[in-house]
Design an enzyme around this catalytic site. Structure first.
Site, PDB file in Angstrom:
ATOM      1  N   TYR A   1      -2.970  -0.484  10.474  1.00  0.00           N
ATOM      2  CA  TYR A   1      -2.925  -0.851   9.061  1.00  0.00           C
ATOM      3  C   TYR A   1      -1.612  -0.413   8.416  1.00  0.00           C
ATOM      4  O   TYR A   1      -0.927  -1.204   7.758  1.00  0.00           O
ATOM      5  CB  TYR A   1      -4.116  -0.220   8.338  1.00  0.00           C
ATOM      6  CG  TYR A   1      -4.145  -0.481   6.855  1.00  0.00           C
ATOM      7  CD1 TYR A   1      -4.621  -1.685   6.350  1.00  0.00           C
ATOM      8  CD2 TYR A   1      -3.703   0.482   5.952  1.00  0.00           C
ATOM      9  CE1 TYR A   1      -4.652  -1.925   4.987  1.00  0.00           C
ATOM     10  CE2 TYR A   1      -3.726   0.253   4.583  1.00  0.00           C
ATOM     11  CZ  TYR A   1      -4.204  -0.951   4.104  1.00  0.00           C
ATOM     12  OH  TYR A   1      -4.222  -1.189   2.748  1.00  0.00           O
TER      13      TYR A   1
ATOM     14  N   SER B   1       0.851  -1.185   0.000  1.00  0.00           N
ATOM     15  CA  SER B   1       0.000   0.000   0.000  1.00  0.00           C
ATOM     16  C   SER B   1       0.882   1.228   0.000  1.00  0.00           C
ATOM     17  O   SER B   1       2.019   1.199   0.498  1.00  0.00           O
ATOM     18  CB  SER B   1      -0.906   0.021   1.232  1.00  0.00           C
ATOM     19  OG  SER B   1      -1.545   1.272   1.380  1.00  0.00           O
TER      20      SER B   1
END
Length: 711
Positions: A601, A588
Site C-alpha cells: 500500500y 496518503s
C-alpha cells in the site's frame, strides 16, 4: 410534427423534465394564494399544460386568472390578477411563482402609456400595481393578460402554433385552419403595445377563442379556467391536424447522400471523439457545459437536402433564439468524413461563425445596446451524428437543445404547408440585446465557484470519493460518479440531483477500455471534463514476508497503474479543450511515512505522490494543474477500512477496530479524527479558484503527523 405523429412527439418529452414536474406538481399551495379558488385552479391548469411539450416549451409561455380579493387597507373587495411571473416553468409553477396585481391600477396604465417607442418603461410601472408582498416579478407579458377582457388567459409556444406563425403566408393559413375562431396578429415584440393589440382583437372579434401571434406563438382565453384550457388545446390540436392533413410528406426534401444517420454505436463514439473539440469552440469566449442529443428529429433534419438553407435562416420564436442564438454552427461535411478533416473544417467554420456574429452585432447595435455577450455558437450540428448544445450549466445546455428540436419541428410544419419565414434579423437582435433581457441576466445569482466545470471522481460510490463528489457538486460542478459498484455510483448520482447535476458510470480503473468508456460518457453527458480526482483504491495490510507478488500486483495495478491510466485519458481531453484543468490524486501520509505491515500500500502511494510531481511538470504547458492530498486514518465512512483494512490496522496497533479512529486521532498533533469531508474540503481548496498558481503540491490532511511532514 409532420411525418412523426403523436408517438414521436411523446418520445421527445425529456424524461428528466417529466420526472421533475411530476415530483413538484401540485405540492405548493402556499400563503401567496391561500385557499383562493382562482390561483389554485390556475396552478393546476398550468401544470397540465406545461407537462406536455406539445403545448409549450420549457419555461415558455405564461398563464393568468382574474378574481377578487380583499384590500387590506379598506377591507373592501378589489379585482386582482394572478399571472405567471418572470422566469419559471409552467409545469412546476408554484404560488410564489405568480405575480399578483390590482387590475384597476394595471388597466389605468393605458392612460399614461407613452407609445411604442417607450413601452419598455411600462415594465417598471407594473411594480406599482402589485397587490401585497412576495411572489414573482411581473413579466413582460403582464400587459397581454391584464388588458385582455377575459377572466383566464393562456399564452403558449406550441410547435404547431408557431409553425403557422412562422409560415410565409401564416395569416391566410390561420384563416383556412380556424375560420374566424382564431385571429391572426402580426409580429410585434412582446410588451405593452402587444397587450393593447390583442385586447383590441378580442373586442373586435367576440366570437374568437384566441389568436396566432406572428413569429411568436398563441394566446387563448376563456370565461373559466376549464374553458381557457380547452381553447388552448383546441388551437394546438387543430393546428397540428391541419399540418398533418395538408402538409407535404417530406418538407425537408430528399435524403442527402452521405448524411444519413450513422449506426448508434458509431455515431455516439464519433460524438464523444468530437466533443472536446466542439467544447473548445463553444467556450472560446467563456467556459460552457455541453449536452448531446441524437434525437431522431435532429438526425432526420440533418440528413435532408434543405437543412443548410433552413439552419441559416435561424430560429424564430423569441424563446428559441434567446437560448439557441439566431442560428447554429453547421458542419458541412458528410457523416463519414475523417475525424481530422472534421476538426480542421470546424475550426474554419468557427472562425467564420464568429466573424458573422460580430457583423450581426455591428449591423444592428445602437448607442444604448448592451455589449456583445460572446460570438461562439450555442448549437453545433453534426450530420449523421447529432447536436451539441451549450450553456452556463447542464440544464441550460439541455434546454437549449430542446428548444432547437422545437425549432426544427416548427420549420417542418411551416415548410410542409408553406415556407418557413422567421422574423427579420433586426427584430431578433432587438430581442437578444433587449435592455429588459440584459436586466434579467444581471439579476441572475452569482455563479458558484465550480460552475461550468465538469468533474470525474473515481471510487466515488462511497467514503472519501463520495464526499468529494458531493462537495464538488455543491460548489457548482457537474459530476461523473465513477465506481466499480454500479448501484452505489447510481445512488450517489441521484442524491446529487440527477442527470442535470451528476451521472453514474461503472468503471474498473485497471481496464483501459472501461476508463475510455467512462470519459466518453462524460463527453456525451456534459461535453467534456475539466477536473479529475484519482481516488479509487484498495488496501492490503501485510508484513513483507506475508505479502505475495499477487498482493503487490493488485495494489499497484489498481492505484498506481489505474491513476496513471485515468490521468492519461483526462490529460488528452483537457489538452484538446484548451481550457486548462485540474488533476487531483488522493494519496496518503503513507507516501512519506514508514509504518509497519503495509509495504504494498505505502509503496503504491509513494508512486502516486511522484506521479503528481511528474505530471505537474509535464502538463503545465496545457494549463493543467496536478496536485494531491495526503490523508491519514479516514476510518468512518471509508470503504477501504470497512473492507478489511480497518481490522488489519487495528490488529497491527493492538486496539479494537471500533476504536481505530480514536487511536489515529490521539497520535496526531491536533488530536482530531480525519473524516471524508475533510479530504473533500482539501480537494475544493485546490480546485476552487483561489490557488490558481499552485501545482505539484501535496496537501496533508492528517491532523498533524510530524513524521509525515513533507521535506
Amino acid at each position: 410534427m409532420i411525418g412523426n405523429g403523436d408517438k414521436d412527439m411523446d418520445d421527445h418529452m425529456d424524461e428528466h423534465r417529466a420526472k421533475h414536474r411530476a415530483k413538484h406538481r401540485d405540492e405548493h399551495v402556499d400563503d401567496h394564494i391561500g385557499g383562493r379558488t382562482e390561483p389554485a385552479a390556475l396552478l393546476a391548469r398550468s401544470h397540465r399544460l406545461g407537462a406536455d411539450p406539445r403545448n409549450t416549451n420549457y419555461a415558455g409561455g405564461n398563464t393568468s386568472a382574474k378574481g377578487t380579493g380583499r384590500d387590506p387597507v379598506t377591507g373592501g373587495e378589489v379585482e386582482l390578477m394572478w399571472v405567471k411571473g418572470s422566469g419559471g416553468d409552467l409545469g412546476t409553477l408554484t404560488g410564489q411563482g405568480l405575480a399578483v396585481l390590482r387590475l384597476d391600477r394595471l388597466r389605468a396604465l393605458a392612460g399614461v402609456y407613452p407609445g411604442v417607442d417607450h413601452e419598455d418603461e411600462m415594465v417598471a410601472a407594473f411594480d406599482f400595481c402589485l397587490h401585497g408582498r412576495g411572489g414573482a416579478a411581473p413579466s413582460i407579458d403582464t400587459a397581454m393578460h391584464g388588458l385582455l377582457d377575459a377572466a383566464h388567459v393562456d399564452h403558449l409556444h406550441p410547435d404547431s402554433g408557431i409553425a403557422l406563425a412562422c409560415a410565409a403566408d401564416g395569416e391566410k393559413l390561420t384563416g383556412e385552419c380556424f375560420g374566424d375562431a382564431v385571429v391572426w396578429v402580426p409580429w410585434r415584440r412582446p410588451g405593452f403595445q402587444l397587450g393593447l393589440d390583442i385586447a383590441a382583437v378580442r373586442k373586435a372579434n367576440p366570437q374568437a377563442i384566441g389568436c396566432i401571434l406572428g413569429g411568436h406563438g398563441i394566446t387563448a382565453w376563456g370565461a373559466t379556467s376549464e374553458e381557457c384550457e380547452a381553447n388552448s388545446l383546441r388551437i394546438i390540436r387543430t393546428a397540428q391536424s391541419f399540418l398533418d392533413e395538408h402538409g407535404r410528406p417530406e418538407p425537408f426534401g430528399p435524403v442527402l447522400e452521405g448524411h444519413r444517420p450513422l449506426p448508434e454505436p458509431e455515431r455516439r463514439a464519433r460524438a464523444a471523439a468530437l466533443a472536446p473539440h466542439l467544447r473548445a469552440i463553444a467556450s472560446a469566449d467563456a467556459p460552457q457545459v455541453g449536452h448531446f442529443t441524437d434525437d431522431t428529429v435532429i438526425l432526420d433534419f440533418l440528413s435532408r437536402a434543405e437543412h443548410p438553407r433552413l439552419a441559416a435562416l435561424g430560429t424564430s420564436c423569441p424563446d428559441h433564439f434567446l437560448r439557441t442564438k439566431v442560428r447554429p454552427l453547421l458542419l458541412d461535411l458528410p457523416a463519414t468524413a475523417p475525424i481530422e478533416d472534421v476538426v480542421a473544417r470546424l475550426a474554419d467554420l468557427h472562425a467564420a461563425y464568429r466573424e458573422e456574429y460580430e457583423s450581426y452585432y455591428v449591423r444592428h447595435a445602437g448607442p444604448d445596446s448592451p455589449p456583445m455577450r460572446g460570438a461562439d455558437p450555442a448549437i453545433i450540428l453534426i450530420p449523421g451524428v447529432g447536436m451539441f448544445s451549450y450553456g452556463r450549466d447542464k440544464q441550460t445546455a439541455r434546454v437549449a437543445g430542446e428548444f432547437y428540436v422545437n425549432a426544427v419541428n416548427v420549420m417542418r410544419g411551416a415548410e410542409a404547408v408553406s415556407s418557413y419565414a422567421p422574423i427579420e434579423e433586426s427584430e431578433k437582435f432587438r430581442i437578444e440585446y433587449w435592455a429588459l433581457e440584459e436586466a434579467k441576466l444581471a439579476r441572475m445569482p452569482k455563479p458558484k465557484p465550480l460552475a461550468t466545470r465538469v468533474a470525474l471522481v473515481t471510487g466515488a460510490g462511497s467514503g472519501i470519493g463520495k464526499a468529494i463528489a458531493c462537495r464538488l457538486a455543491a460548489e457548482g460542478a457537474c459530476v461523473v460518479v465513477a465506481d466499480r459498484d454500479a448501484a452505489s455510483a447510481q445512488a450517489v448520482a441521484e442524491d446529487l440531483g440527477g442527470a442535470d447535476k451528476a451521472i453514474a458510470v461503472t468503471v474498473d480503473v485497471t481496464s483501459e477500455d472501461e476508463i475510455a468508456a467512462a470519459f466518453d460518457a462524460a463527453m456525451l453527458a456534459f461535453g467534456g471534463v475539466d477536473l479529475v480526482v484519482n481516488n479509487a483504491g484498495v488496501s492490503i495490510s501485510k508484513p513483507l514476508l506475508e505479502t505475495t507478488a499477487a498482493d503487490w500486483d493488485t495494489q499497484h495495478t489498481i492505484m498506481a497503474r489505474g491513476s496513471f491510466l485515468v490521468s492519461r485519458e483526462a490529460a488528452g481531453i483537457m489538452a484538446t479543450q484548451g481550457m486548462g484543468g485540474d488533476i487531483v490524486y488522493i494519496v496518503s501520509k503513507n507516501a512519506v511515512f514508514a509504518g509497519p505491515n503495509n509495504i504494498a500500500y505505502s509503496a503504491t502511494k509513494a508512486d502516486q505522490a511522484h506521479q503528481v510531481r511528474l505530471l505537474a511538470a509535464e502538463l503545465g504547458e496545457y494549463g493543467i494543474r496536478v496536485n494531491g492530498v495526503n490523508p491519514d486514518g479516514v476510518v468512518r465512512g471509508s470503504g477501504i477500512f470497512a473492507g478489511g483494512w480497518g481490522a488489519q490496522r487495528a490488529a497491527t496497533y493492538g486496539v479494537p477496530e471500533e476504536k481505530l479512529g480514536e487511536f489515529y486521532a490521539q497520535r496526531t498533533i491536533l488530536k482530531r479524527e480525519v473524516l471524508p469531508e475533510h479530504v473533500a474540503n482539501a480537494v475544493f481548496a485546490l480546485v476552487g479558484g483561489d490557488l490558481t498558481h499552485t501545482t505539484g503540491l501535496l496537501v496533508p490532511v492528517d491532523a498533524g503527523v510530524a513524521a509525515a511532514f513533507l521535506r
